[in-house]
Design a protein around this motif. Structure first.
Motif, PDB file in Angstrom:
ATOM      1  N   LEU A 105      55.914  33.505  31.297  1.00 58.37           N
ATOM      2  CA  LEU A 105      55.038  34.229  32.221  1.00 58.37           C
ATOM      3  C   LEU A 105      53.617  34.287  31.671  1.00 58.37           C
ATOM      4  CD1 LEU A 105      55.943  37.474  34.056  1.00 58.37           C
ATOM      5  CD2 LEU A 105      53.850  37.428  32.766  1.00 58.37           C
ATOM      6  N   LEU A 106      53.536  34.631  30.386  1.00 61.28           N
ATOM      7  CA  LEU A 106      52.218  34.784  29.762  1.00 61.28           C
ATOM      8  C   LEU A 106      51.468  33.460  29.778  1.00 61.28           C
ATOM      9  CD1 LEU A 106      50.612  36.986  28.094  1.00 61.28           C
ATOM     10  CD2 LEU A 106      51.369  35.709  26.082  1.00 61.28           C
ATOM     11  N   PHE A 107      52.162  32.395  29.385  1.00 63.65           N
ATOM     12  CA  PHE A 107      51.498  31.095  29.283  1.00 63.65           C
ATOM     13  C   PHE A 107      51.085  30.588  30.655  1.00 63.65           C
ATOM     14  CE2 PHE A 107      54.133  30.413  25.237  1.00 63.65           C
ATOM     15  CZ  PHE A 107      53.136  30.991  24.474  1.00 63.65           C
ATOM     16  N   LEU A 108      51.984  30.718  31.612  1.00 66.30           N
ATOM     17  CA  LEU A 108      51.657  30.211  32.946  1.00 66.30           C
ATOM     18  C   LEU A 108      50.492  30.965  33.564  1.00 66.30           C
ATOM     19  CD1 LEU A 108      55.115  29.533  34.647  1.00 66.30           C
ATOM     20  CD2 LEU A 108      53.388  27.881  33.935  1.00 66.30           C
ATOM     21  N   THR A 109      50.360  32.247  33.161  1.00 68.19           N
ATOM     22  CA  THR A 109      49.301  33.044  33.772  1.00 68.19           C
ATOM     23  C   THR A 109      47.957  32.806  33.107  1.00 68.19           C
ATOM     24  OG1 THR A 109      50.973  34.715  34.132  1.00 68.19           O
ATOM     25  CG2 THR A 109      48.705  35.359  34.537  1.00 68.19           C
ATOM     26  N   PHE A 110      47.948  32.889  31.781  1.00 61.25           N
ATOM     27  CA  PHE A 110      46.673  32.979  31.092  1.00 61.25           C
ATOM     28  C   PHE A 110      46.259  31.680  30.391  1.00 61.25           C
ATOM     29  CE2 PHE A 110      48.089  37.388  31.311  1.00 61.25           C
ATOM     30  CZ  PHE A 110      46.984  37.956  31.913  1.00 61.25           C
ATOM     31  N   TYR A 111      47.234  30.811  30.111  1.00 67.18           N
ATOM     32  CA  TYR A 111      46.899  29.622  29.324  1.00 67.18           C
ATOM     33  C   TYR A 111      46.937  28.384  30.207  1.00 67.18           C
ATOM     34  CZ  TYR A 111      47.440  32.702  25.347  1.00 67.18           C
ATOM     35  OH  TYR A 111      47.292  33.721  24.460  1.00 67.18           O
ATOM     36  N   GLY A 112      46.780  27.262  29.578  1.00 64.14           N
ATOM     37  CA  GLY A 112      46.880  26.002  30.300  1.00 64.14           C
ATOM     38  C   GLY A 112      45.671  25.763  31.182  1.00 64.14           C
ATOM     39  N   GLN A 113      45.841  24.785  32.075  1.00 64.76           N
ATOM     40  CA  GLN A 113      44.739  24.417  32.943  1.00 64.76           C
ATOM     41  C   GLN A 113      44.633  25.381  34.115  1.00 64.76           C
ATOM     42  OE1 GLN A 113      42.451  22.102  32.241  1.00 64.76           O
ATOM     43  NE2 GLN A 113      43.575  22.113  30.297  1.00 64.76           N
ATOM     44  N   PRO A 114      43.421  25.827  34.377  1.00 64.87           N
ATOM     45  CA  PRO A 114      43.274  26.667  35.564  1.00 64.87           C
ATOM     46  C   PRO A 114      43.627  25.867  36.801  1.00 64.87           C
ATOM     47  CG  PRO A 114      41.174  26.446  34.374  1.00 64.87           C
ATOM     48  CD  PRO A 114      42.178  25.574  33.674  1.00 64.87           C
ATOM     49  N   ASN A 115      44.457  26.399  37.613  1.00 62.92           N
ATOM     50  CA  ASN A 115      44.848  25.733  38.843  1.00 62.92           C
ATOM     51  C   ASN A 115      43.972  26.293  39.948  1.00 62.92           C
ATOM     52  OD1 ASN A 115      46.053  24.600  41.006  1.00 62.92           O
ATOM     53  ND2 ASN A 115      48.139  25.099  40.406  1.00 62.92           N
ATOM     54  N   GLU A 116      42.861  25.583  40.191  1.00 64.36           N
ATOM     55  CA  GLU A 116      41.825  26.214  40.997  1.00 64.36           C
ATOM     56  C   GLU A 116      41.863  25.861  42.460  1.00 64.36           C
ATOM     57  OE1 GLU A 116      38.343  25.298  38.880  1.00 64.36           O
ATOM     58  OE2 GLU A 116      38.592  26.947  37.485  1.00 64.36           O
ATOM     59  N   LYS A 117      42.878  25.099  42.830  1.00 65.60           N
ATOM     60  CA  LYS A 117      42.893  24.646  44.217  1.00 65.60           C
ATOM     61  C   LYS A 117      42.887  25.827  45.178  1.00 65.60           C
ATOM     62  CE  LYS A 117      45.670  21.151  43.706  1.00 65.60           C
ATOM     63  NZ  LYS A 117      46.983  20.583  43.869  1.00 65.60           N
ATOM     64  N   GLY A 118      41.808  26.010  45.855  1.00 58.98           N
ATOM     65  CA  GLY A 118      41.700  26.997  46.927  1.00 58.98           C
ATOM     66  C   GLY A 118      41.991  28.408  46.512  1.00 58.98           C
ATOM     67  N   ARG A 119      41.644  28.772  45.302  1.00 59.74           N
ATOM     68  CA  ARG A 119      41.871  30.173  44.971  1.00 59.74           C
ATOM     69  C   ARG A 119      40.519  30.837  44.730  1.00 59.74           C
ATOM     70  NH1 ARG A 119      44.121  30.081  38.796  1.00 59.74           N
ATOM     71  NH2 ARG A 119      42.111  30.186  37.766  1.00 59.74           N
ATOM     72  N   PRO A 120      40.428  32.128  45.023  1.00 60.20           N
ATOM     73  CA  PRO A 120      39.146  32.815  44.837  1.00 60.20           C
ATOM     74  C   PRO A 120      38.804  32.894  43.358  1.00 60.20           C
ATOM     75  CG  PRO A 120      40.872  34.380  45.359  1.00 60.20           C
ATOM     76  CD  PRO A 120      41.479  33.034  45.498  1.00 60.20           C
ATOM     77  N   GLU A 121      37.542  33.053  43.073  1.00 58.71           N
ATOM     78  CA  GLU A 121      37.093  33.164  41.692  1.00 58.71           C
ATOM     79  C   GLU A 121      37.747  34.387  41.050  1.00 58.71           C
ATOM     80  OE1 GLU A 121      35.461  31.897  38.379  1.00 58.71           O
ATOM     81  OE2 GLU A 121      35.374  30.839  40.307  1.00 58.71           O
ATOM     82  N   PRO A 122      38.560  34.194  39.985  1.00 53.15           N
ATOM     83  CA  PRO A 122      39.210  35.367  39.375  1.00 53.15           C
ATOM     84  C   PRO A 122      38.175  36.273  38.730  1.00 53.15           C
ATOM     85  CG  PRO A 122      39.539  33.411  38.031  1.00 53.15           C
ATOM     86  CD  PRO A 122      38.862  32.950  39.295  1.00 53.15           C
ATOM     87  N   HIS A 123      38.434  37.567  38.791  1.00 52.74           N
ATOM     88  CA  HIS A 123      37.505  38.522  38.178  1.00 52.74           C
ATOM     89  C   HIS A 123      38.308  39.584  37.456  1.00 52.74           C
ATOM     90  CE1 HIS A 123      38.420  41.599  41.233  1.00 52.74           C
ATOM     91  NE2 HIS A 123      38.531  40.566  42.046  1.00 52.74           N
ATOM     92  N   GLU A 124      37.699  40.119  36.419  1.00 53.11           N
ATOM     93  CA  GLU A 124      38.375  41.172  35.669  1.00 53.11           C
ATOM     94  C   GLU A 124      38.400  42.445  36.507  1.00 53.11           C
ATOM     95  OE1 GLU A 124      40.557  42.068  33.894  1.00 53.11           O
ATOM     96  OE2 GLU A 124      39.922  41.862  31.831  1.00 53.11           O
TER      97      GLU A 124
END
Lengths: 101, 167, 639
Positions: free
Chosen positions: C436-455
């Motif tokens: 869960l941790l790795f898929l969420t925070f690590y690896g390549q950002p999967n940016e296809k059609g997603r809003p800009e993530p913000h804290e």
């Protein structure tokens, strides 16, 4: 020569019966109303007779009140008959059957 | 009391009352009723109820019957057509009821008190006097008396209300 | 001290009433402040009471306050009586403490939602009911809280009831819980029949001396346990919990991870005297708990919804707690309950923060590479993952190993299969949590059609940080003796708990070397799981799919949750549906309806007959009066 009490009461009873007949058989509201007055008077007669027989004033007081009531009743009743006649153009009580439903 | 006078008054009373009920013309009925009430007043006098007798003439024969008369004239009520004035024949059982009523009434009256009324003046009786009735009315029956007055007022208001053409 | 007890549940109730009745006049902010303030009040009161409890060591460590007589029928007398003993203290502090943080977090998370006042009202009502549950002195009051939290759970799962699926999830939770509740109610009736009282302490006092045979206790405890499986999501009644994730995320954190689902654990511990008298039930509890823990962990491995992973993880951890109860290590169960409340609330809130930052996205496959965008969330969640995986030094390590050690020493007799499954589950837990941790925070950002993530705003991050500290430090109240501590937590709770001889022997067992060895083993397994997750999900991202291909059957089974929902649908729901349909068509329509309509018809017809008399002819009415007069005259004549 004295009159038996029974005779006076019989007269009152027959008078009452005449009133009943008027109420049951006549269709004209005014006649029916007069018949009711006859019935009231029949009762009054009985009251007076018993009052005399027992030498008690209460019966007469009752008659007094019945008369008062009759006066009021006639006034209201006739007003109603006038109201009905004005609306339905009839004074035959068999024609007035809105109470049916 | 005078027996002969009693039977005369009684006969006239019943006869005119029957005339009221059987007659087809309301106007005649009213006159007959006035006559009947006058006879009734006579009976009251015979029974030494003088105050009530006077009231009978004043209130019934005077005030109430005049009211009836006015209404009949106001509505211009015509004499009933034959057959129309009475209830239809299919209501024959009303007659049965009335006959039963008379029979039972007479039987019951016959079983009742067998005493007789004293003749007028035989016993000094003052219970029919204005004084006696008035005393009873204003002492023992004061509250009902007042209520009766109130009731008349209510009836007056109600009558005006009902009879008004437009409220 | 005891006379302020009633204030603890009263505060949230007040908050509920204020928000529920006058919410429309409060601004969104005021509403949140009122709700949070009330929880804060309860929290301070509980903390104060805990301190005076600690000062009272040695004496009778319980406060009792009777408020009023609630039910008084015949011999049945049920007062509203609250008690505050060490067990209640732990539960109350977890509820109000974690609840407080979640309330604060909710102010940020629910901002702008049109139903925010309703939300806070429900959340307060939930806290009130939960406090009732843990402070109740008798089973009926406990049951009130039990049902109350179920109701709030239903209301909050279906909070966004405009979505039919979410409303249905709420109903599923409610209905599945009813099955467990039935067991609870029957157990109460049996207990009342036997003991003539429903006061928990009185039953506990009378139970050991009563001569009713073993089977009585076995039946009662199994019925109570059925109730616990419903509320605490154990096999076979766990199916509602994953669906319960339809509610707002802070609700999942508070109700479906930290507090309400632990009610079953609490129920068993509260009645530990009864359970200790029924060893077969204890074995059943341990077995079911272990089975649940293992099965849920295997399902969690393949789920793609971040909240679903956490939900199955919750079920799995609850399974651990029941293992602890089943082997008699009640204090270990409560210990794990507490640490789990900390780190699971942390994980859920972190997940909520991620969902919030991605504008509502919950699919793990569409996340990735959020480390930079959300540093605060990442760090705190890392702590949570480390804690749940059982890495030494964090709270999860201490509580989990205490359970495993108890299980190991309890079942030394035969090949300690429960312990073995537990160790395997530790590995699985570590694997899916790091996944869960790795898929969420690590690896390549999967940016296809997603809003800009913000804290997320600081009002959401601060509770996360506080919970992270609790997740680290929460374990240090119960350091086992083998590591040089003296397990203060266990001794604190001991006066409340039944002594289950076998387990007591295990805890007293001074074979520290074996215990340390076992700890090392589980740590190694946890690290191994973490490493493998790193290999698969960070090292070679393509590897995961290849692995899924290779173990296609297992993957399919796990991904589809062993088809349990489908099986229930086919075996229970559908036969019930068609049977009901049959009853409806044959019994209800053909028989009941006809009787009912027939009754109406009789009166209708009779009324029609009588109506003939009412023909509006006044003279006929007068004639009927005359008939009556004739009857009276006839009566007089005959007499």
């Amino acid at each position: 020569m004295v009159v038996p009490l029974m005779h006076v009461i019989t007269v009152a009873g027959l008078l009452f019966t005449i009133g009943v007949m008027g109420v049951l058989f006549r269709r004209n509201a005014i006649i029916v109303f007069m018949s009711i007055e006859i019935m009231l008077n029949a009762v009054n007669l009985a009251f007076i007779a018993f009052s005399r027989y027992h030498n008690d004033v209460n019966g007469q007081v009752f008659v007094f009140f019945i008369m008062t009531l009759a006066a009021a009743e006639v006034a209201v009743g006739l007003a109603i008959i006038i109201g009905v006649y004005r609306n339905l153009r009839t004074s035959y009580i068999t024609d007035i059957n809105s109470l049916k439903h | 009391m005078s027996a002969a006078l009693f039977y005369i008054f009684a006969g006239l009373l019943l006869g005119s009352a029957l005339f009221v009920v059987l007659n087809r013309n309301p106007m005649y009925s009213i006159v007959a009723l006035v006559f009947a009430f006058a006879n009734l007043a006579g009976l009251y006098f015979l029974l030494e109820a003088y105050f009530i007798g006077v009231l009978q003439v004043l209130v019934y024969a005077g005030a109430i019957m005049v009211l009836f008369l006015f209404v009949v004239m106001l509505l211009n009520v015509q004499p009933d057509q034959p057959q129309l004035g009475v209830v239809p024949l299919e209501r024959w059982w009303y007659g049965v009821l009335v006959i039963l009523f008379v029979v039972l009434l007479l039987i019951l009256v016959g079983r009742g008190a067998q005493g007789s009324l004293p003749a007028a003046g035989d016993e000094a009786s003052s219970i029919g006097s204005v004084r006696a009735v008035g005393e009873a009315l204003f002492t023992k029956y004061l509250l009902p008396f007042e209520i009766a007055g109130l009731m008349l007022t209510v009836a007056l208001v109600g009558t005006v209300f009902l009879a008004k053409r437009r409220i | 001290m005891a006379d302020t007890l009633y204030l603890i549940p009263l505060f949230p109730l007040l908050g509920f009433l204020i928000n529920g009745l006058f919410g429309r006049w409060l601004s969104e902010r005021q509403s949140g402040m009122v709700a949070t303030g009330m929880i804060l009040g309860s929290f301070f009161l509980s903390a104060q009471l805990l301190l005076s409890l600690l000062a009272r060591q040695g004496e009778q460590v319980v406060f009792v306050q009777t408020l009023f007589s609630w039910i008084h029928v015949g011999d049945l007398h049920i007062p509203v009586r609250y008690l505050f003993d060490p067990l209640t203290a732990v539960m109350t502090l977890v509820i109000t403490g974690v609840g407080l943080l979640i309330h604060i977090y909710s102010i940020g998370y629910m901002r702008g939602d049109p139903g925010v006042r309703r939300y806070f009202a429900f959340l307060n009502l939930f806290t009130f009911m939960m406090l009732n549950l843990v402070m109740a002195d008798n089973l009926v009051l406990l049951f009130l809280g039990w049902e109350g939290v179920g109701l709030c759970s239903y209301l909050l799962i279906g909070f966004w009831f405009q979505d039919a699926d979410k409303a249905r999830a709420g109903m599923k939770a409610f209905i599945v819980n009813r099955i467990g509740d039935a067991g609870f109610i029957i157990a109460m009736i049996i207990l009342y029949d036997q003991f003539g009282t429903l006061s928990i302490s009185e039953i506990a006092q009378a139970a050991p001396g009563i001569d009713v045979g073993r089977s009585f206790f076995i039946i009662v405890t199994i019925l109570l346990f059925i109730g616990a499986t419903g509320k605490s999501a154990q096999v076979p009644l766990y199916v509602w919990l994953p669906d319960a994730m339809a509610g707002p995320t802070p609700v999942s954190a508070l109700i479906h991870a930290a507090t309400m689902v632990t009610a079953g654990v609490y129920l068993v511990v509260r009645n530990s005297v009864l359970f200790s008298l029924a060893p077969p039930t204890m074995a059943l509890i341990a077995g079911i708990g272990m089975f649940t823990a293992f099965m849920a962990a295997t399902i969690a491995i393949t789920q793609n919804d971040i909240k679903k992973v956490l939900a199955y993880s919750t079920i799995s951890q609850l399974g651990y707690m029941f293992v602890a109860l089943g082997v008699g290590a009640y204090s270990a169960g409560i210990f794990h309950l507490m640490t789990h409340a900390f780190f699971k609330a942390l994980l859920f809130l972190g997940a909520g923060s991620v969902i919030h930052g991605l504008g509502g996205e919950q699919d793990l496959r569409k996340m990735g590479g959020l480390k930079k965008a959300m540093p605060g969330t990442h760090l705190t969640m890392l702590v949570g993952v480390l804690a749940i995986a059982g890495i030494p030094g964090l709270s999860g390590f201490f509580s989990k190993d205490e359970i495993l050690w108890a299980a190991f020493s309890h079942y030394t007799g035969f090949i300690s299969w429960i312990w073995l499954m537990g160790i395997i589950t530790v590995g699985l837990t570590s694997f899916y949590m790091f996944r869960l941790l790795f898929l969420t925070f690590y690896g390549q950002p999967n940016e296809k059609g997603r809003p800009e993530p913000h804290e997320s705003p600081s009002i959401m991050i601060i509770p996360l940080i506080l919970l992270a500290f609790l997740s680290i430090l929460g374990g240090y109240v119960g350091i086992p003796e083998s590591l040089g501590g003296h397990n203060a937590f266990h001794h604190f709770l001991a006066p409340v708990l039944a002594v289950f001889t076998v387990a007591e022997a295990a805890i007293q067992d001074t074979n520290h070397l074996v215990e340390i060895l076992l700890m090392a083993m589980s740590t190694a397994v946890a690290l191994g799981g973490a490493y493998y997750a790193y290999q698969v999900y960070v090292g070679q991202p393509a590897h995961a799919d290849a692995l899924a291909q290779k173990l296609q059957l297992l993957h399919r089974l796990s991904f589809n949750k062993y088809y349990v929902d489908e099986a229930y649908q086919a075996l229970v729901v559908r036969p019930l549906n068609s049977f009901s349909g049959l009853l409806w068509r044959w019994f209800d329509e053909k028989l009941v309806d006809r009787v009912v309509n027939g009754a109406g018809d009789i009166f209708f017809q009779a009324g029609g007959l009588i109506r003939l008399v009412q023909n509006g002819l006044i003279q006929q009415y007068a004639a009927f009066i005359l008939v009556g007069v004739l009857f009276i005259m006839g009566y007089i004549y005959l007499n």
